[in-house]
Design a protein around this motif. Sequence first.
Motif, PDB file in Angstrom:
ATOM      1  N   SER A   1      80.394  10.674 -34.596  1.00  0.00           N
ATOM      2  CA  SER A   1      78.933  10.082 -34.527  1.00  0.00           C
ATOM      3  C   SER A   1      78.883   8.757 -34.062  1.00  0.00           C
ATOM      4  O   SER A   1      79.669   7.872 -34.678  1.00  0.00           O
TER       5      SER A   1
ATOM      6  N   ASP B   1      64.940  18.211 -34.976  1.00  0.00           N
ATOM      7  CA  ASP B   1      65.751  19.328 -34.683  1.00  0.00           C
ATOM      8  C   ASP B   1      65.730  19.662 -33.443  1.00  0.00           C
ATOM      9  O   ASP B   1      64.676  20.802 -33.500  1.00  0.00           O
TER      10      ASP B   1
ATOM     11  N   ASP C   1      72.250  18.462 -34.856  1.00  0.00           N
ATOM     12  CA  ASP C   1      73.260  18.062 -35.873  1.00  0.00           C
ATOM     13  C   ASP C   1      72.269  16.970 -36.836  1.00  0.00           C
ATOM     14  O   ASP C   1      71.999  15.906 -36.382  1.00  0.00           O
TER      15      ASP C   1
ATOM     16  N   ASN D   1      82.707  18.174 -32.310  1.00  0.00           N
ATOM     17  CA  ASN D   1      81.440  17.659 -32.675  1.00  0.00           C
ATOM     18  C   ASN D   1      81.273  16.863 -33.940  1.00  0.00           C
ATOM     19  O   ASN D   1      80.533  16.981 -34.784  1.00  0.00           O
TER      20      ASN D   1
ATOM     21  N   ARG E   1      73.618  15.130 -39.214  1.00  0.00           N
ATOM     22  CA  ARG E   1      74.220  14.080 -39.322  1.00  0.00           C
ATOM     23  C   ARG E   1      73.884  12.927 -38.428  1.00  0.00           C
ATOM     24  O   ARG E   1      73.784  11.726 -38.422  1.00  0.00           O
ATOM     25  N   LYS E   2      73.935  13.669 -37.137  1.00  0.00           N
ATOM     26  CA  LYS E   2      73.607  12.729 -35.839  1.00  0.00           C
ATOM     27  C   LYS E   2      72.039  12.094 -35.881  1.00  0.00           C
ATOM     28  O   LYS E   2      71.695  11.090 -35.373  1.00  0.00           O
TER      29      LYS E   2
ATOM     30  N   ASP F   1      68.305  15.972 -32.151  1.00  0.00           N
ATOM     31  CA  ASP F   1      69.648  16.617 -31.826  1.00  0.00           C
ATOM     32  C   ASP F   1      69.613  17.629 -32.755  1.00  0.00           C
ATOM     33  O   ASP F   1      68.828  17.939 -33.811  1.00  0.00           O
TER      34      ASP F   1
END
Length: 366
Positions: free
Chosen positions: A343, A226, A209, A340, A211-212, A207
């Motif tokens: 989560s 990433d 992000d 976005n 955080r995700k 992903d």
Amino acid sequence: MRAWAVVENKAPLQCIEVDDPVPVGTEVVVDVSHCGVCHSDLHFWEGSYDMGGGQIMRLRDRGVTLPRAIGHEISGRIIAHGPDAEGIEIGEQCAVYPWIGCGDCDRCAAGDDNLCMRQQSLGVLRHGGFAERVVVPHARYLVPLNGIDPAWAATFGCSGITVLSAIKKLQPQAPDSPVLLIGAGGLGLSAIAMLKALGHDRIISADIDARKREAALDMGATQAIDSAAADAAQQVEAAAGGKLSGAIDFVNVTATAQLATAVLGKGGKLIMVGVGGGQIPLSLAGMVFLARTVQGSNTGTPQDLRDVVSLAAAGKLSRIPLHRMPKDEANRAMTLLNENQVSGRIVLTKGAGASEHALARKSADP
């Protein structure tokens, strides 16, 4: 009854009054207690899909009319039914299968409502779970919860069955065969939980992000990468120990599909789930030489919903992060998803929200 509806595409949802449903025949009325907020709801709000190559599919050209209460991840309590409805009880808490088929074609007869060409899906062609109540045409689309948290069970009607259906298409896969999941939103996290419930233990999440990616690791992914990194493909192959035999793309834009195809080995399968839009070039001879499969996967079947509920009831399925918000904050929920900021899954409730995980407050509409 009240319904939080798309009245105009790309404009804030409006709370409108629609007629209370009166069931006939085999119909069942469900009082909606919980409804998940899905990226497909955003596409409906926008009114179109990017089909690649400059082509746009507009929902109005597919028979969709406004106003429409969106929402297809639904759980609730049975409050009424027609005289021909059987096998249900007033007051029973159920998860709702929303991808309603015509009931007359070969696909529907085989139990594949999701592949029917004349669907009447809740939240698309019928009012969905952003309304206070929904009409379900037959009891076969309802699955009793038997004590499962209805907020979590609401997500089974889309994210749950969609990931189970996609994973089935990857099979056979050995439990220690690495699987790549692109996207760590509600679907991606659900897929990690589902793979683990089915006995898989090498799950690579990708992903953009951070955080995700952290959420994916918390759910049980063995590695998180990433997907926007210049060497993302090399990182995936290093994590997998070589080329992969299976990948599921929950984003499905040009860049993510290219990443997935780059890391597949001979006989590898790419299952496309997301509808981000775009296109990829495919070498026709290369598809033969590498014996690859690229397959779309459209939600899941009523049996898939029964299977997901069974896994949850047996204690095999882990919960994804849930963010409960009152239905009166439907516009804020859509904004958070559009920006976005989510989560896991936002789930709209009848009463006051009580998020299991904090979300930053946003004031703008989607």
